[in-house]
Design an enzyme around this catalytic site. Structure first.
Site, PDB file in Angstrom:
ATOM      1  N   SER C  82       6.094  -7.190 -10.953  1.00 24.70           N
ATOM      2  CA  SER C  82       6.891  -6.900  -9.747  1.00 24.70           C
ATOM      3  C   SER C  82       7.285  -8.137  -8.955  1.00 24.70           C
ATOM      4  O   SER C  82       8.123  -8.049  -8.054  1.00 24.70           O
ATOM      5  CB  SER C  82       6.124  -5.953  -8.828  1.00 24.70           C
ATOM      6  OG  SER C  82       6.016  -4.682  -9.405  1.00 24.70           O
ATOM      7  N   LYS C  85      10.866  -8.817  -8.691  1.00 24.93           N
ATOM      8  CA  LYS C  85      11.727  -8.047  -7.784  1.00 24.93           C
ATOM      9  C   LYS C  85      12.291  -8.919  -6.661  1.00 24.93           C
ATOM     10  O   LYS C  85      13.375  -8.664  -6.154  1.00 24.93           O
ATOM     11  CB  LYS C  85      10.951  -6.866  -7.200  1.00 24.93           C
ATOM     12  CG  LYS C  85      10.637  -5.798  -8.245  1.00 24.93           C
ATOM     13  CD  LYS C  85       9.684  -4.726  -7.754  1.00 24.93           C
ATOM     14  CE  LYS C  85       9.403  -3.749  -8.909  1.00 24.93           C
ATOM     15  NZ  LYS C  85       8.280  -2.844  -8.625  1.00 24.93           N
ATOM     16  N   TYR C 207      15.537  -3.327 -16.747  1.00 24.00           N
ATOM     17  CA  TYR C 207      14.423  -3.383 -15.798  1.00 24.00           C
ATOM     18  C   TYR C 207      13.119  -3.793 -16.484  1.00 24.00           C
ATOM     19  O   TYR C 207      12.383  -4.651 -15.990  1.00 24.00           O
ATOM     20  CB  TYR C 207      14.292  -2.014 -15.123  1.00 24.00           C
ATOM     21  CG  TYR C 207      13.194  -1.928 -14.108  1.00 24.00           C
ATOM     22  CD1 TYR C 207      13.303  -2.576 -12.886  1.00 24.00           C
ATOM     23  CD2 TYR C 207      12.059  -1.173 -14.355  1.00 24.00           C
ATOM     24  CE1 TYR C 207      12.296  -2.478 -11.933  1.00 24.00           C
ATOM     25  CE2 TYR C 207      11.047  -1.071 -13.416  1.00 24.00           C
ATOM     26  CZ  TYR C 207      11.169  -1.725 -12.205  1.00 24.00           C
ATOM     27  OH  TYR C 207      10.170  -1.622 -11.274  1.00 24.00           O
ATOM     28  N   TYR C 258       2.896  -3.259  -2.016  1.00 27.47           N
ATOM     29  CA  TYR C 258       2.659  -1.833  -2.235  1.00 27.47           C
ATOM     30  C   TYR C 258       2.219  -1.153  -0.934  1.00 27.47           C
ATOM     31  O   TYR C 258       2.788  -1.412   0.113  1.00 27.47           O
ATOM     32  CB  TYR C 258       1.649  -1.606  -3.374  1.00 27.47           C
ATOM     33  CG  TYR C 258       2.027  -2.365  -4.615  1.00 27.47           C
ATOM     34  CD1 TYR C 258       3.177  -2.004  -5.340  1.00 27.47           C
ATOM     35  CD2 TYR C 258       1.290  -3.464  -5.050  1.00 27.47           C
ATOM     36  CE1 TYR C 258       3.549  -2.721  -6.476  1.00 27.47           C
ATOM     37  CE2 TYR C 258       1.652  -4.172  -6.187  1.00 27.47           C
ATOM     38  CZ  TYR C 258       2.783  -3.797  -6.889  1.00 27.47           C
ATOM     39  OH  TYR C 258       3.153  -4.496  -7.989  1.00 27.47           O
ATOM     40  N   VAL C 276       1.440  -6.340 -10.735  1.00 24.20           N
ATOM     41  CA  VAL C 276       0.220  -5.794 -11.339  1.00 24.20           C
ATOM     42  C   VAL C 276      -0.353  -6.702 -12.423  1.00 24.20           C
ATOM     43  O   VAL C 276      -1.441  -6.441 -12.931  1.00 24.20           O
ATOM     44  CB  VAL C 276       0.426  -4.379 -11.918  1.00 24.20           C
ATOM     45  CG1 VAL C 276       0.668  -3.380 -10.809  1.00 24.20           C
ATOM     46  CG2 VAL C 276       1.536  -4.364 -12.945  1.00 24.20           C
TER      47      VAL C 276
END
Lengths: 322, 322, 322, 322
Positions: C82, C85, C207, C258, C276
């Site tokens: 992530s 992102k 993705y 998160y 993660v």
């Protein structure tokens, strides 16, 4: 070994003796229920209910003419709790008519964890009269119309059962009030949307008194008779129109047993309403009314032996509505 | 002025002529429906359904022996859509038995806006077989067991109605697929919980084909006959046990009309299942099956004239289950 | 005993030797982290991540001029997940400008169990670009604008870090795809609202490739440098305006970790983004960028030693934004 | 044309005259705000707030030494409402320490429509101290610890601002109580989980008094000074530790502006807390505190001109934390 008794409704001229299909059936069911290995656990959210013996069991069947058959602890008073919601609904509907449905819906509520968000999503109008929020709206209307909602419900039970000893249990009402924060939250929340007309403390007091009524299987089977007689009371007068009686039965079938209404319809196939005291009433329109009691509950708050006994009753008699 | 026709099930020796209470009742209902001022609007989520005339109306009543009475557009094929979920459920239940319920519940779903969060809260097990998520699970099982879920449903309809012309509408299935992102989302979401066994594209293809079946009121009233005959097919063999037939009826009553199941039970009082094509089937156990069709829908996706016609039917005949 | 290295960005003329406050601080932190009794557990939703040793630890600090200090496994490539992102967001924002925010919000998302119902409530527009739904929207835009979203992110990391070896891990991308039902559900769900423009399989492929990029702490600390330099890339050109760089930092602070963004702000007090794979990047605007890596995660998916190390860093240096 | 005033904190020896960058900046901002075409609408949930003129505007900047600069209606008392939650939090944290966080979280709350279901999902522990549920928990603790939560907050404001005229508005408190069903619902709901220790009526009374305090921009900018001074009060004593002051700022940044915290961070980039009276305080750690007031609110309950003025302030001065 259980034994069955047939008793007339007090003051009723009708009395049947000897063997009857309902006597045989409920005797057999009582014997089966005695062999259940898991009766569940009594409700424990208030101390007054927690001590009950989950193995106790009573069952009564009342015919439209007032004859009642019973087995086991069928004459033992117990805490009716949410079963009174049916009688409050019938009274409010008889007085308020269709406009009652402006403040409460008649759709199943789905998972209980959604109750609050649904209430918010639907602007403070609860989904049906048998979830707590909806029952609070019904009692609010009945209290506003009569000034004594709980007294009206008690009077209806007394007159239909012919038992003037039916009464509130003040210590149960007090205990409910002491643990009543969740109901207070619901009432205030609906009041914020203008869907409660009384001051919240007055409403809660009426509501907790109503829930505290004690009655026996015999009392409740007789009292619910108007729902099998298409709205007609024991004295022949009309409490509800035929259409309203049908509607109350429909709401019981789809919403009467908390989050297990679908399962109850699937297994039992009758309109029914349970209470956390362990009682359940059920209606076979035109034929009879039933009440079972056994204090042990399953995880969704319905009497384990009660549901099982009704399941067996419709299986053995073929009297499901389906 | 409408006229009523009584027709035998094709290939059936039984045929009644002359006046019959059902003929009279449905003729009267058809006349009333013609005067409705608001018929609602056809479904518009796919172009294939949007063009229907909301004033069209057909109604059929089939007796357990296969005699069928009809009025209006009762022989006009229409898009059955979610009505097929009943037949898929019956087939899956007959093949898979009780273990089907490990993957899908039988409780009402409450407000539709909760469908996804409930699915998440309940670990990918949908509440009942008549919401889309639950119907996807049923079709997944039926496809896994038979290799052709949609074909099995078509075959059941053909054999029970005696009409071999019942068929898929490939352009409807294609249109559903083109607008199928929501169903794809549901299927993938349940797959993430291990509650879908097939590849999602295969499942969706089977599901959209199943929903695309066209049939008439006469076809569907006859095809649902096994639910009035306690599980027995037209040829006398058993599709479901008596208990299973009762259970399917129970699920229809509590979950069959989207978020209006409570209202439908309250007004109509029969197990029923609607589709966005404007059709509704309803069951009077032991007595008859009904199918109405009128493409105009209310805001909850049920046919306006269809619900109204069934409401009138139970009022005029007293045939509600309550 | 750990040792610290200071390295110039490859190709950079700047290089500092000898003792530096960052060297001392991160050496001390690395020693402390080695004594942690509970390092958490690696992510196990895909096999490729599950085998990592939770006791491994690396940390790098990059100054705006490209000097980078490191300790432990600071040059060990790991799965960025992530963290990419942030780079995808920066690229999409640089290309699409303000209109990007039509398809994705910039508010914290609250409890993860609400993600789907919020998406439904807000018509398919996810709350922010760092929850999976929002990252899918960003990649959808970047893919639509460039034809190769994942390649663009890889190129940005390569050029900013000066490390041409940064690359995808095809087996990680394949593994993500194999367990990708939840992301497929999100993508289809948003597509049902018209908020995804590409075919869902193409989007998911892009993705999962993007998420599979491997890079080291040194690579990522350098690559995020433009967020400490108010939008300016290593070569002096502008990737983002000063205002946009500030905005990306703001979104990182409120949404980057998160469901622990509040806790991270409370403890660390810096804009940060975790993955993660066990990595976390953090920004001290105008001063430096940090990257820590340790594969053991807490129950909310953030690296245990990573958060702890950043907490210690801001405590020891006083470099919190608050 | 607006004019700017610089005033010492009453009783403070420090006073600056002549032109200062803050004077210039806020004068310019006040002129810009006068040209806003849409100022939003005042809160109307209680009559006491509904009458305010949305075009009024005041702004004050206080330096750590107590010098305060102001423009427009900067000395006009207004209803502080939720801004008091910051001061109640600081007091409760100073008295109760870390254990305060057992009863209230510090994560953003996401969409407000989820507040109740989140509270249910998280067992009656609200997400942060700035949503109403969380503020009720904080006031419950402060009331339990001091016996007069509202009085403690008033005293803190009086002593930090040097203005002994700061006081409750009893008619505002009464009005809040009259429309307080939603807060009563929240309090009872948390009480059902054991997360409220006081009787609900006592808690609500304290809470509504606290919210009814009136103060001016000058008062609030000075009173919040301890958050720019790392926890140190005007008299040099410590209200909070450095770490606690940082933590309160972090919670303000992530949770201080209702459902617009992300947007506020994105646009303004400072820890801030708004109230429905139209006031907003903001902190530039180590540099200054700000308070703006303009009663017109946007749809998320934040002052339109207030947010805009702070946005301009950080743009013109570059004083964002990012």
């Amino acid at each position: 070994m259980s034994h069955t008794s047939a008793a007339p409704r007090p003051g009723s001229p009708v009395q049947r003796a000897g063997t009857h299909r309902f006597s045989d059936v409920i005797s057999r069911i009582a014997e089966e229920m005695a062999t259940l290995t898991d009766h569940g656990s009594p409700a424990d959210y208030i101390p007054m209910l927690a001590g009950a013996d989950p193995r106790r069991f009573g069952m009564a069947v009342a015919e439209p003419d007032g004859t009642v058959y019973g087995v086991g602890d069928w004459q033992q008073p117990f805490s009716t709790q949410s079963i009174t919601k049916v009688f409050a609904l019938a009274l409010a509907l008889s007085l308020d008519g269709e406009q009652l449905w402006r403040g409460v819906g008649r759709e199943p509520s789905g998972n209980p964890f959604n109750s609050l968000v649904q209430l918010e999503y639907e602007n403070g109008v609860p989904r049906n009269p048998f979830i707590n929020a909806g029952a609070l709206v019904v009692t609010d209307r009945l209290q506003a119309l009569t000034g004594d909602a709980a007294g009206q419900v008690r009077e209806l039970l007394r007159s239909e059962s012919g038992n003037p000893a039916i009464d509130f249990m003040p210590e149960v009402a007090a205990s409910e009030a002491a643990y009543g924060d969740r109901n207070a939250a619901l009432a205030h929340f609906m009041a914020a949307y203008g869907n409660i007309t009384l001051p919240v403390p007055e409403l809660l007091s009426a509501y907790f008194r109503q829930c505290s009524i004690e009655a026996s299987c015999a009392d409740l089977a007789l009292s619910a008779g108007f729902l099998a007689r298409h709205g007609v009371r024991a004295d022949g007068s009309a409490l509800l129109t035929r259409s309203q009686a049908k509607q109350v039965n429909a709401v019981m079938l789809t919403c009467g047993t908390y989050d297990a209404a679908g399962d109850f319809a699937y297994r039992v196939g009758l309109p029914g309403k349970s209470g956390v005291g362990g009682g359940i009433i059920a209606i076979v329109p035109g034929v009879c009314t039933l009440c079972v009691w056994s204090p042990g509950l399953d995880r969704r708050g319905n009497s384990v032996a009660g549901v099982s006994a009704l399941d067996r009753f419709t299986t053995l008699t073929g009297l499901s509505v389906f």
